[in-house]
Design a protein around this motif. Structure first.
Motif, PDB file in Angstrom:
ATOM      1  N   GLY A 113      65.718  92.488  19.275  1.00 27.54           N
ATOM      2  CA  GLY A 113      66.144  94.102  19.794  1.00 27.54           C
ATOM      3  C   GLY A 113      67.249  94.080  20.481  1.00 27.54           C
ATOM      4  N   ALA A 114      67.461  93.146  21.292  1.00 29.86           N
ATOM      5  CA  ALA A 114      68.520  93.188  22.110  1.00 29.86           C
ATOM      6  C   ALA A 114      69.881  92.769  21.591  1.00 29.86           C
ATOM      7  CB  ALA A 114      68.517  91.959  23.356  1.00 29.86           C
ATOM      8  N   ILE A 115      69.907  92.131  20.323  1.00 35.93           N
ATOM      9  CA  ILE A 115      70.962  91.953  19.403  1.00 35.93           C
ATOM     10  C   ILE A 115      71.623  93.462  19.139  1.00 35.93           C
ATOM     11  CG2 ILE A 115      71.927  91.006  17.600  1.00 35.93           C
ATOM     12  CD1 ILE A 115      69.759  88.953  17.450  1.00 35.93           C
ATOM     13  N   ILE A 116      70.957  94.157  18.771  1.00 33.53           N
ATOM     14  CA  ILE A 116      71.586  95.651  18.365  1.00 33.53           C
ATOM     15  C   ILE A 116      72.309  96.210  19.473  1.00 33.53           C
ATOM     16  CG2 ILE A 116      71.080  97.857  17.428  1.00 33.53           C
ATOM     17  CD1 ILE A 116      68.401  96.637  16.330  1.00 33.53           C
ATOM     18  N   TYR A 117      71.632  96.114  20.535  1.00 37.66           N
ATOM     19  CA  TYR A 117      72.417  96.694  21.815  1.00 37.66           C
ATOM     20  C   TYR A 117      73.471  95.921  22.193  1.00 37.66           C
ATOM     21  CZ  TYR A 117      68.246  99.843  22.198  1.00 37.66           C
ATOM     22  OH  TYR A 117      67.217 100.663  21.921  1.00 37.66           O
ATOM     23  N   LEU A 118      73.459  94.725  22.169  1.00 36.78           N
ATOM     24  CA  LEU A 118      74.545  93.903  22.431  1.00 36.78           C
ATOM     25  C   LEU A 118      75.751  94.204  21.398  1.00 36.78           C
ATOM     26  CD1 LEU A 118      73.032  90.394  23.095  1.00 36.78           C
ATOM     27  CD2 LEU A 118      74.467  91.691  24.704  1.00 36.78           C
ATOM     28  N   ALA A 119      75.640  94.493  20.227  1.00 35.34           N
ATOM     29  CA  ALA A 119      76.587  94.907  19.159  1.00 35.34           C
ATOM     30  C   ALA A 119      77.225  96.288  19.561  1.00 35.34           C
ATOM     31  CB  ALA A 119      75.901  94.840  17.778  1.00 35.34           C
ATOM     32  N   ALA A 120      76.081  96.985  19.986  1.00 35.43           N
ATOM     33  CA  ALA A 120      76.654  98.258  20.491  1.00 35.43           C
ATOM     34  C   ALA A 120      77.712  98.348  21.914  1.00 35.43           C
ATOM     35  CB  ALA A 120      75.562  99.355  20.954  1.00 35.43           C
ATOM     36  N   LEU A 121      77.123  97.442  22.791  1.00 33.14           N
ATOM     37  CA  LEU A 121      78.037  97.159  23.789  1.00 33.14           C
ATOM     38  C   LEU A 121      79.178  96.719  23.679  1.00 33.14           C
ATOM     39  CD1 LEU A 121      75.336  95.711  26.146  1.00 33.14           C
ATOM     40  CD2 LEU A 121      76.356  97.840  26.480  1.00 33.14           C
ATOM     41  N   SER A 122      79.595  95.626  22.639  1.00 40.16           N
ATOM     42  CA  SER A 122      80.979  95.398  22.293  1.00 40.16           C
ATOM     43  C   SER A 122      81.687  96.139  21.648  1.00 40.16           C
ATOM     44  CB  SER A 122      80.551  94.099  21.242  1.00 40.16           C
ATOM     45  OG  SER A 122      80.067  94.681  19.854  1.00 40.16           O
ATOM     46  N   THR A 123      81.353  97.424  21.388  1.00 44.83           N
ATOM     47  CA  THR A 123      82.166  98.382  21.003  1.00 44.83           C
ATOM     48  C   THR A 123      82.667  99.425  21.948  1.00 44.83           C
ATOM     49  OG1 THR A 123      80.230  99.887  20.379  1.00 44.83           O
ATOM     50  CG2 THR A 123      80.841  98.528  18.448  1.00 44.83           C
ATOM     51  N   ILE A 124      82.175  99.554  23.091  1.00 46.55           N
ATOM     52  CA  ILE A 124      82.555 100.030  24.069  1.00 46.55           C
ATOM     53  C   ILE A 124      84.100  99.623  24.566  1.00 46.55           C
ATOM     54  CG2 ILE A 124      82.464 100.710  26.631  1.00 46.55           C
ATOM     55  CD1 ILE A 124      79.498 100.342  26.115  1.00 46.55           C
ATOM     56  N   ASN A 125      85.125 100.663  24.905  1.00 46.56           N
ATOM     57  CA  ASN A 125      86.385 100.469  25.040  1.00 46.56           C
ATOM     58  C   ASN A 125      86.547  99.797  26.426  1.00 46.56           C
ATOM     59  OD1 ASN A 125      89.166 100.346  25.343  1.00 46.56           O
ATOM     60  ND2 ASN A 125      89.535 102.451  24.429  1.00 46.56           N
ATOM     61  N   PRO A 126      87.156  98.587  26.527  1.00 44.34           N
ATOM     62  CA  PRO A 126      87.250  97.818  28.109  1.00 44.34           C
ATOM     63  C   PRO A 126      88.103  98.878  28.868  1.00 44.34           C
ATOM     64  CG  PRO A 126      87.830  96.318  26.148  1.00 44.34           C
ATOM     65  CD  PRO A 126      87.572  97.544  25.618  1.00 44.34           C
ATOM     66  N   GLU A 127      88.969  99.743  28.380  1.00 40.03           N
ATOM     67  CA  GLU A 127      89.785 100.432  29.207  1.00 40.03           C
ATOM     68  C   GLU A 127      88.937 101.512  30.062  1.00 40.03           C
ATOM     69  OE1 GLU A 127      92.605 102.564  26.530  1.00 40.03           O
ATOM     70  OE2 GLU A 127      93.768 100.697  26.156  1.00 40.03           O
ATOM     71  N   GLN A 128      87.689 101.686  29.399  1.00 39.23           N
ATOM     72  CA  GLN A 128      87.019 102.752  30.374  1.00 39.23           C
ATOM     73  C   GLN A 128      86.302 101.999  31.548  1.00 39.23           C
ATOM     74  OE1 GLN A 128      83.766 104.449  28.069  1.00 39.23           O
ATOM     75  NE2 GLN A 128      85.095 104.579  26.163  1.00 39.23           N
ATOM     76  N   TYR A 129      86.160 100.595  31.372  1.00 39.66           N
ATOM     77  CA  TYR A 129      85.804  99.921  32.644  1.00 39.66           C
ATOM     78  C   TYR A 129      87.019  99.612  33.446  1.00 39.66           C
ATOM     79  CZ  TYR A 129      81.511  98.635  30.190  1.00 39.66           C
ATOM     80  OH  TYR A 129      80.102  98.499  29.584  1.00 39.66           O
ATOM     81  N   GLU A 130      88.286  99.602  33.032  1.00 44.48           N
ATOM     82  CA  GLU A 130      89.331  99.288  33.986  1.00 44.48           C
ATOM     83  C   GLU A 130      89.634 100.631  34.653  1.00 44.48           C
ATOM     84  OE1 GLU A 130      92.565  98.357  31.327  1.00 44.48           O
ATOM     85  OE2 GLU A 130      91.551  96.261  30.718  1.00 44.48           O
ATOM     86  N   ALA A 131      89.634 101.838  33.858  1.00 42.80           N
ATOM     87  CA  ALA A 131      89.375 103.252  34.378  1.00 42.80           C
ATOM     88  C   ALA A 131      88.547 103.359  35.699  1.00 42.80           C
ATOM     89  CB  ALA A 131      89.523 104.263  33.423  1.00 42.80           C
ATOM     90  N   ALA A 132      87.274 102.872  35.522  1.00 41.13           N
ATOM     91  CA  ALA A 132      86.390 103.067  36.292  1.00 41.13           C
ATOM     92  C   ALA A 132      86.557 101.951  37.725  1.00 41.13           C
ATOM     93  CB  ALA A 132      84.863 102.595  35.602  1.00 41.13           C
ATOM     94  N   VAL A 133      87.152 100.904  37.420  1.00 47.20           N
ATOM     95  CA  VAL A 133      87.472 100.089  38.474  1.00 47.20           C
ATOM     96  C   VAL A 133      88.583 100.840  39.486  1.00 47.20           C
ATOM     97  CG1 VAL A 133      88.330  97.931  39.168  1.00 47.20           C
ATOM     98  CG2 VAL A 133      86.571  97.959  37.389  1.00 47.20           C
ATOM     99  N   VAL A 134      89.492 101.450  38.735  1.00 51.46           N
ATOM    100  CA  VAL A 134      90.550 102.028  39.441  1.00 51.46           C
ATOM    101  C   VAL A 134      90.138 103.314  40.180  1.00 51.46           C
ATOM    102  CG1 VAL A 134      92.841 103.447  39.217  1.00 51.46           C
ATOM    103  CG2 VAL A 134      92.407 101.413  37.870  1.00 51.46           C
TER     104      VAL A 134
END
Length: 314
Positions: free
Chosen positions: A190-211
């Motif tokens: 079941g975790a595979i499905i959520y891992l696939a969803a996590l891979s679609t998140i734009n990395p720029e969102q994490y970069e903006a959150a870090v900033v």
């Protein structure tokens, strides 16, 4: 003028459709086995639903068996076993949703945080490996650990001076045993499905959150979890639609007469009545009842989800 243009437009559309069909002919060819499978095993058998309204006789067939209307539905709903079956089925299904889905998400989030690729692959392989084991094998492994006399757990309890516990025949332990073994078997997959969803998140969102100075927990709450929200809603709606399917294979293998009060579900009752006693009308009646309830639940859950966050199946 319109009468001369319409045939021309139709011919143009037909040519475009023919070209697209020929261009993707191999993809359509790959669809043929799947379409045939659903036609043969999912749609053609729907004609057998007529048995639910008949006193079906195997020798007379569908067209020769007498019609009884909704008599089988009334008998099932007024049966003294119905409250117990419905209660056990709903409890086990709700437990699977409440404990199973968070476990899938937690494992997916933990794997997503691992930066060493080879270690992540090893952990992921170990966790989703049990999914490919049959429930007979899972039962054998569980019995090896929890058997009354020779199980590892009871041997340890005996060595510590405690009395052995009859996990398989004690009502208080039966449901937790089912849920824990189900989580062990299916959480990794079941975790595979959520891992696939996590891979679609734009990395720029994490970069903006870090900033913006967000910590890892803040990034998890404001970026990661919203990124998998739609997938979670989709899987939740699908699970709600199957809420009357409490895992027949697992329950049937683990079930015994001493825990019928807490473990007997609709599907196991149907198997005994419809297959062992050859009462096919009762089995089809219950299956139709479950399908109608599942459809209503999916429709209601989808409407509720769209009102809450705007996402749903359709």
């Amino acid at each position: 003028m319109q009468t001369t243009l319409m045939p021309t437009r139709q011919r143009s559309r037909l040519r475009d459709w023919s070209r697209r069909t020929w261009r993707y002919r191999w993809l359509y060819l790959l669809m043929v086995p799947g379409v045939c499978y659903y036609l043969v095993f999912h749609y053609l058998p729907l004609g057998g639903l007529l048995i639910a309204f008949q006193d079906y006789n195997l020798m007379k067939g569908i067209w020769g068996s007498p019609w009884v209307g909704v008599q089988h539905f009334e008998a099932f709903l007024t049966s003294p076993d119905f409250p117990r079956l419905m209660k056990n089925t709903l409890i086990l299904s709700v437990y699977r949703i409440v404990f199973g889905m968070p476990a899938d998400i937690i494992l997916a989030l933990a794997l997503n945080e691992i930066r060493v690729r080879w270690y992540k692959r090893v952990v992921q392989t170990i966790t989703y490996g049990p999914y490919f084991l049959s429930w007979v094998i899972v039962y054998g492994l569980t019995f090896a650990f929890l058997a009354p006399n020779a199980g590892n757990v009871n041997v340890w309890l005996t060595d510590q001076g405690h009395s052995p516990i009859a996990f398989f025949t004690t009502e208080a332990y039966f449901r937790p045993m089912l849920i824990l073994t189900d989580m062990w078997k299916s959480t990794g997959f079941g975790a595979i499905i959520y891992l696939a969803a996590l891979s679609t998140i734009n990395p720029e969102q994490y970069e903006a959150a870090v900033v913006d100075g967000a910590s890892r927990w803040r990034q998890l709450w404001h970026v990661t979890l919203p990124g998998i929200r739609e997938v979670f809603v989709l899987l939740l709606i699908l699970r709600i639609g199957h809420i009357l399917d409490a895992g027949f294979e697992q329950v049937y293998i683990f079930l015994n007469a001493r825990v019928y009060a807490v473990g007997d579900i609709i599907d196991t009752w149907v198997f005994r009545a419809g297959i062992e006693q050859l009462d096919f009308s009762k089995g089809v009646t219950t299956g139709l009842f479950k399908s109608v309830i599942g459809f209503v639940l999916v429709w209601a859950a989808n409407r509720f989800a769209k009102k809450m966050n705007g996402s749903g199946i359709w």
